[in-house]
Design a protein around this motif. Sequence first.
Motif: not given
Ligand code: CTP
Length: 450
Positions: A15-21, A118-125, A6-11, A112-115, A91-93
């Motif tokens: 917990h969305g990242h953790v669930n996905l992993l 929550i997102s990195s963008t939201q946290l950064r903002e 799987t791939y991602g930025t993981f910034d 895989l279903d995204r959580t 696998a990817i979100g």
């Molecule tokens: N992911 C997820 N649930 C979230 C956020 C991310 O399942 N709430 C998944 C993405 O679908 C991807 C992986 O985590 O498979 C890495 O996503 P990444 O782009 O690093 O995280 P985001 O939080 O989506 O980052 P950004 O807001 O910068 O797009």
Amino acid sequence: MKKVITYGTFDLLHHGHVNLLRRAKELGDYLIVGVTSSDFDKNRGKINVKQSLMDRIEAVKALGIADEVIPEEYYGQKIDDIRNYDVDIFAIGSDWRGHFDYLNEYCQVVYLDRTEGISSTQLREGHNHIALGIVGASRDISKFIAESKYVSGIDIVALFPDGDDYDLGDAVSQVDSLEALLAECDAVYVANAPERRHATTTTALEAGKHVLCESPVALTAAEAAASFALAREKGLVFHEAVKTAYALAFSRLTLLIKSGMIGTPVSVRSTCTSQAFASPAGSLIGWGPIASLPIFEMLGTNYLSASAASLYSRKDGTDVFTKVDFIYEGACASFEVGSGVKSEGELVIAGTKGYVYVPSPWWKTDYFEVRFEDFSSNKRYFYQLNGEGIRDEISVFAKTIQDGKKPNLDITEEQTVALSGLIEAYRAGTMTVHNLGLEAKGTTISFFQN
Ligand code: CTP
């Protein structure tokens, strides 16, 4: 053994990242995680990532879910990785649903279903939102407003036109005094008429606001230096907004030359002209900050002498064309700038081993070549240009405010002061300025505020 990748930025790992992993790992026996490098992210237009690649890799490793963590550095790497690691499942979100179906040719693709929520963008903002006010109104400001939308954590709250009458539509709400603007913001983009910028900057810094100031930031060296000193005293950020300095290709070009790829630089020639968009303050003030950038960057600011030649407007006496020549110890440089004059807008940096050629318009560069006598050694470089450099300029400014750290900028205080000093010497006549006379009769120039 079933291998999953799987791939991602993981910034700012959440917990969305953790669930996905976790869920990705459950699909098989061995999980490989590709963490996207900052360069690759920038090339994809994602420029706000907070953490370095190393920090993000370490954070993913520390979770203990992945069996292997690798950097993702280029387009197409996913196919290479799937083949090289003999991967069974990609696998990817679910936010990427459909996007990676092309990988079905190489392995099974699972979304895989995204959580939710929550997102990195939201946290950064969520991290220190910066309320930004703008002083001035021009075509460049409308570009700035459009580009600011790509930078998370920056909100443009109001604009004070300060006498400029460019119509920005309803892009931003307007206020009728600088004081009213300062009351609403944490930081200011100063882009009014060049002769007013220093006073505006001083007022904003005095009021405790960070300043991003259009270039030239002042028309004398002492004023430019005073702004830096005041910002330091107040613990505020003061950046010169010369967009090319923030463009990735220009930054890479600088590093390449400083690493000795073309030997010792002996000559820099840059040209910037425009017929459609002329600065009312003349071509040296309008274009000089960009045209001089590679010269001060490559050869420094301690030139032994500078002289200029200018052609003047019949209408208002401003310089419609100016050529400046610099003599350095062991090197020389020149730039040509024109408003209402057209020339090849290229940049050539000659060195003892080879030269760099940046084609027109070099200040919006995403491409350059390093050329040698033996042309089989020539190299070509491409880098993504995000909004002419404006997006990165805003992002660096925001990041410096939020992180409270000194940024790694290509434009230094010394260069900013040197540019204001050059304009000062030109205007005061303390450098030789050859008068080429007035432009030909009947020349028409359309004026646009820089
Ligand atoms: N992911 C997820 N649930 C979230 C956020 C991310 O399942 N709430 C998944 C993405 O679908 C991807 C992986 O985590 O498979 C890495 O996503 P990444 O782009 O690093 O995280 P985001 O939080 O989506 O980052 P950004 O807001 O910068 O797009």
